[in-house]
Scaffold this motif. Sequence first.
Motif, PDB file in Angstrom:
ATOM      1  N   LEU A 129       0.850  -1.187   0.000  1.00 21.30           N
ATOM      2  CA  LEU A 129       0.000   0.000   0.000  1.00 21.30           C
ATOM      3  C   LEU A 129       0.890   1.242   0.000  1.00 21.30           C
ATOM      4  O   LEU A 129       1.771   1.384   0.859  1.00 21.30           O
ATOM      5  CB  LEU A 129      -0.907   0.022   1.237  1.00 21.30           C
ATOM      6  CG  LEU A 129      -2.110  -0.929   1.212  1.00 21.30           C
ATOM      7  CD1 LEU A 129      -2.655  -1.134   2.626  1.00 21.30           C
ATOM      8  CD2 LEU A 129      -3.199  -0.396   0.301  1.00 21.30           C
ATOM      9  N   ILE A 130       0.674   2.124  -0.968  1.00 19.49           N
ATOM     10  CA  ILE A 130       1.451   3.356  -1.081  1.00 19.49           C
ATOM     11  C   ILE A 130       0.488   4.528  -1.082  1.00 19.49           C
ATOM     12  O   ILE A 130      -0.400   4.621  -1.942  1.00 19.49           O
ATOM     13  CB  ILE A 130       2.311   3.352  -2.361  1.00 19.49           C
ATOM     14  CG1 ILE A 130       3.293   2.180  -2.329  1.00 19.49           C
ATOM     15  CG2 ILE A 130       3.053   4.668  -2.510  1.00 19.49           C
ATOM     16  CD1 ILE A 130       4.154   2.057  -3.586  1.00 19.49           C
ATOM     17  N   HIS A 140      -8.684   8.077  12.908  1.00 19.69           N
ATOM     18  CA  HIS A 140      -9.282   6.832  12.412  1.00 19.69           C
ATOM     19  C   HIS A 140      -8.400   6.194  11.340  1.00 19.69           C
ATOM     20  O   HIS A 140      -8.138   4.975  11.383  1.00 19.69           O
ATOM     21  CB  HIS A 140     -10.674   7.107  11.841  1.00 19.69           C
ATOM     22  CG  HIS A 140     -11.262   5.934  11.104  1.00 19.69           C
ATOM     23  ND1 HIS A 140     -11.818   4.845  11.740  1.00 19.69           N
ATOM     24  CD2 HIS A 140     -11.359   5.672   9.762  1.00 19.69           C
ATOM     25  CE1 HIS A 140     -12.230   3.965  10.847  1.00 19.69           C
ATOM     26  NE2 HIS A 140     -11.973   4.439   9.641  1.00 19.69           N
ATOM     27  N   PHE A 141      -7.929   6.995  10.394  1.00 20.56           N
ATOM     28  CA  PHE A 141      -7.143   6.431   9.291  1.00 20.56           C
ATOM     29  C   PHE A 141      -5.730   6.069   9.729  1.00 20.56           C
ATOM     30  O   PHE A 141      -5.145   5.120   9.205  1.00 20.56           O
ATOM     31  CB  PHE A 141      -7.153   7.376   8.098  1.00 20.56           C
ATOM     32  CG  PHE A 141      -8.440   7.290   7.321  1.00 20.56           C
ATOM     33  CD1 PHE A 141      -8.694   6.215   6.505  1.00 20.56           C
ATOM     34  CD2 PHE A 141      -9.411   8.263   7.455  1.00 20.56           C
ATOM     35  CE1 PHE A 141      -9.883   6.109   5.813  1.00 20.56           C
ATOM     36  CE2 PHE A 141     -10.615   8.170   6.777  1.00 20.56           C
ATOM     37  CZ  PHE A 141     -10.848   7.082   5.951  1.00 20.56           C
ATOM     38  N   ARG A 142      -5.178   6.802  10.679  1.00 16.81           N
ATOM     39  CA  ARG A 142      -3.887   6.370  11.221  1.00 16.81           C
ATOM     40  C   ARG A 142      -4.008   4.971  11.821  1.00 16.81           C
ATOM     41  O   ARG A 142      -3.141   4.112  11.623  1.00 16.81           O
ATOM     42  CB  ARG A 142      -3.397   7.363  12.282  1.00 16.81           C
ATOM     43  CG  ARG A 142      -2.905   8.682  11.729  1.00 16.81           C
ATOM     44  CD  ARG A 142      -1.943   9.366  12.674  1.00 16.81           C
ATOM     45  NE  ARG A 142      -2.505   9.640  13.977  1.00 16.81           N
ATOM     46  CZ  ARG A 142      -2.879  10.844  14.398  1.00 16.81           C
ATOM     47  NH1 ARG A 142      -2.788  11.893  13.593  1.00 16.81           N
ATOM     48  NH2 ARG A 142      -3.344  11.019  15.610  1.00 16.81           N
ATOM     49  N   ASN A 143      -5.104   4.735  12.556  1.00 18.59           N
ATOM     50  CA  ASN A 143      -5.320   3.411  13.142  1.00 18.59           C
ATOM     51  C   ASN A 143      -5.529   2.351  12.056  1.00 18.59           C
ATOM     52  O   ASN A 143      -5.059   1.218  12.185  1.00 18.59           O
ATOM     53  CB  ASN A 143      -6.527   3.441  14.090  1.00 18.59           C
ATOM     54  CG  ASN A 143      -6.258   4.247  15.341  1.00 18.59           C
ATOM     55  OD1 ASN A 143      -5.122   4.399  15.760  1.00 18.59           O
ATOM     56  ND2 ASN A 143      -7.309   4.787  15.952  1.00 18.59           N
ATOM     57  N   PHE A 201      -4.312   2.425   8.937  1.00 20.17           N
ATOM     58  CA  PHE A 201      -3.012   2.155   8.318  1.00 20.17           C
ATOM     59  C   PHE A 201      -2.168   1.242   9.213  1.00 20.17           C
ATOM     60  O   PHE A 201      -1.496   0.328   8.734  1.00 20.17           O
ATOM     61  CB  PHE A 201      -2.256   3.455   8.048  1.00 20.17           C
ATOM     62  CG  PHE A 201      -2.945   4.389   7.095  1.00 20.17           C
ATOM     63  CD1 PHE A 201      -3.731   3.904   6.067  1.00 20.17           C
ATOM     64  CD2 PHE A 201      -2.806   5.760   7.235  1.00 20.17           C
ATOM     65  CE1 PHE A 201      -4.365   4.765   5.186  1.00 20.17           C
ATOM     66  CE2 PHE A 201      -3.433   6.633   6.355  1.00 20.17           C
ATOM     67  CZ  PHE A 201      -4.220   6.136   5.329  1.00 20.17           C
ATOM     68  N   SER A 202      -2.199   1.523  10.515  1.00 17.45           N
ATOM     69  CA  SER A 202      -1.419   0.729  11.463  1.00 17.45           C
ATOM     70  C   SER A 202      -1.893  -0.725  11.474  1.00 17.45           C
ATOM     71  O   SER A 202      -1.086  -1.659  11.443  1.00 17.45           O
ATOM     72  CB  SER A 202      -1.536   1.337  12.862  1.00 17.45           C
ATOM     73  OG  SER A 202      -0.778   0.602  13.797  1.00 17.45           O
ATOM     74  N   LYS A 203      -3.208  -0.924  11.505  1.00 16.01           N
ATOM     75  CA  LYS A 203      -3.771  -2.276  11.490  1.00 16.01           C
ATOM     76  C   LYS A 203      -3.398  -3.006  10.198  1.00 16.01           C
ATOM     77  O   LYS A 203      -3.039  -4.187  10.215  1.00 16.01           O
ATOM     78  CB  LYS A 203      -5.288  -2.196  11.643  1.00 16.01           C
ATOM     79  CG  LYS A 203      -5.992  -3.542  11.624  1.00 16.01           C
ATOM     80  CD  LYS A 203      -7.502  -3.362  11.725  1.00 16.01           C
ATOM     81  CE  LYS A 203      -8.218  -4.709  11.619  1.00 16.01           C
ATOM     82  NZ  LYS A 203      -9.697  -4.541  11.679  1.00 16.01           N
ATOM     83  N   SER A 204      -3.448  -2.290   9.080  1.00 13.81           N
ATOM     84  CA  SER A 204      -3.163  -2.902   7.785  1.00 13.81           C
ATOM     85  C   SER A 204      -1.717  -3.339   7.667  1.00 13.81           C
ATOM     86  O   SER A 204      -1.394  -4.292   6.957  1.00 13.81           O
ATOM     87  CB  SER A 204      -3.489  -1.919   6.653  1.00 13.81           C
ATOM     88  OG  SER A 204      -4.852  -1.556   6.677  1.00 13.81           O
ATOM     89  N   ILE A 242       3.356  -4.202   3.479  1.00  9.75           N
ATOM     90  CA  ILE A 242       4.211  -3.017   3.476  1.00  9.75           C
ATOM     91  C   ILE A 242       3.305  -1.825   3.216  1.00  9.75           C
ATOM     92  O   ILE A 242       2.587  -1.785   2.214  1.00  9.75           O
ATOM     93  CB  ILE A 242       5.295  -3.095   2.382  1.00  9.75           C
ATOM     94  CG1 ILE A 242       6.261  -4.247   2.645  1.00  9.75           C
ATOM     95  CG2 ILE A 242       6.072  -1.771   2.316  1.00  9.75           C
ATOM     96  CD1 ILE A 242       7.292  -4.441   1.535  1.00  9.75           C
ATOM     97  N   VAL A 243       3.307  -0.867   4.133  1.00  6.74           N
ATOM     98  CA  VAL A 243       2.553   0.373   3.966  1.00  6.74           C
ATOM     99  C   VAL A 243       3.551   1.521   3.922  1.00  6.74           C
ATOM    100  O   VAL A 243       4.312   1.728   4.875  1.00  6.74           O
ATOM    101  CB  VAL A 243       1.531   0.597   5.104  1.00  6.74           C
ATOM    102  CG1 VAL A 243       0.767   1.905   4.881  1.00  6.74           C
ATOM    103  CG2 VAL A 243       0.555  -0.569   5.185  1.00  6.74           C
ATOM    104  N   LEU A 244       3.566   2.237   2.806  1.00 11.57           N
ATOM    105  CA  LEU A 244       4.454   3.382   2.628  1.00 11.57           C
ATOM    106  C   LEU A 244       3.606   4.645   2.648  1.00 11.57           C
ATOM    107  O   LEU A 244       2.712   4.820   1.818  1.00 11.57           O
ATOM    108  CB  LEU A 244       5.220   3.272   1.314  1.00 11.57           C
ATOM    109  CG  LEU A 244       6.285   4.330   1.028  1.00 11.57           C
ATOM    110  CD1 LEU A 244       7.376   4.304   2.088  1.00 11.57           C
ATOM    111  CD2 LEU A 244       6.891   4.125  -0.350  1.00 11.57           C
ATOM    112  N   LEU A 245       3.880   5.512   3.602  1.00  8.79           N
ATOM    113  CA  LEU A 245       3.053   6.686   3.857  1.00  8.79           C
ATOM    114  C   LEU A 245       3.895   7.945   3.672  1.00  8.79           C
ATOM    115  O   LEU A 245       4.770   8.247   4.482  1.00  8.79           O
ATOM    116  CB  LEU A 245       2.510   6.607   5.285  1.00  8.79           C
ATOM    117  CG  LEU A 245       1.574   7.693   5.787  1.00  8.79           C
ATOM    118  CD1 LEU A 245       0.239   7.621   5.076  1.00  8.79           C
ATOM    119  CD2 LEU A 245       1.365   7.548   7.295  1.00  8.79           C
ATOM    120  N   SER A 246       3.637   8.670   2.583  1.00  9.42           N
ATOM    121  CA  SER A 246       4.334   9.937   2.345  1.00  9.42           C
ATOM    122  C   SER A 246       3.461  11.069   2.878  1.00  9.42           C
ATOM    123  O   SER A 246       2.281  11.174   2.532  1.00  9.42           O
ATOM    124  CB  SER A 246       4.583  10.139   0.849  1.00  9.42           C
ATOM    125  OG  SER A 246       5.126  11.424   0.611  1.00  9.42           O
TER     126      SER A 246
END
Length: 288
Positions: free
Chosen positions: A154-155, A170-173, A175-178, A183-187
């Motif tokens: 996920l990018i 909500h979305f931070r949580n 992303f963390s769960k996912s 691999i989650v890349l968060l710019s």
Amino acid sequence: MNITIRNLKMIYPTGKTALQDISLEMNSPNLIGLVGPNGAGKSTLMNLLVAGLLPTSGQIQLDGAPLEKNTKKLKSTLGYLPQSFGLYDELTVWQFLEYIAALKGIKDSQETIKKVILETNLTDQKKARIRTLSGGQRQRVGIAQAFLGEPELLIFDEPTVGLDPEERIHFRNLFSKSSQNKIVLLSTHIIEDVQSICNRLIVFDHGSMLFDGKPEQLIMLARGHVGILQNQSEQKTTQNYQVTARVNTADGVNCRIVAEKLPAASQKVEPSLEDAYTYLIAKEGRKL
């Protein structure tokens, strides 16, 4: 999943060097924060990772195979939200997600769409035409389409822009769960998002990688370089520090500063991640 980047360089036809000699490795599970000023090379790196661009030199490997020869696997395992993401305004949210699911080759997509709509708080908007949505709601649709199909990679490019504070949490949580099996890349430019959830931080500036490690490691580098200057009644024209925050008081302005050598009048304090990031960028730019 494993992504290996070796000696990556990207020069645009205009002659601008966007990335120079970048080498790093990403393995799942991982939640990685990618930060840096505008023009640092973050979006270029993400475009290369999704095979939207070909590098000038160097190589990206996906599970040991060159990315350019492995695009079929990439598309089947990728969820991507670019900073500028086009939506079809005349479609409803549900219709748009059906369309993206078809492009991804997702069979029996109804349950998958229901799941991402629930995860992104779009239940009340699922039948609404996209043109009627607010900016924050449109951003949530963009996040929802990235999650379709349970991708392994996920990018997200600035995913929380336009979201209110409650939605950002909500979305931070989410992303963390996912990231527990992906691999989650968060710019992002929002350092608070990185500090809250990312286990790894990569800092770029002028196409170079300045730091790659845990957020707390960057904070440690800034210890002894962050302080408070009290009662600053006016801004000095010459200074060897960067101001990260100002607080107005009855006696003047209290300034939170970062510096290679703190002024004698300042009081040292424990750095935040934002302080540490500012210190690193300013130091590399020789502004301290």
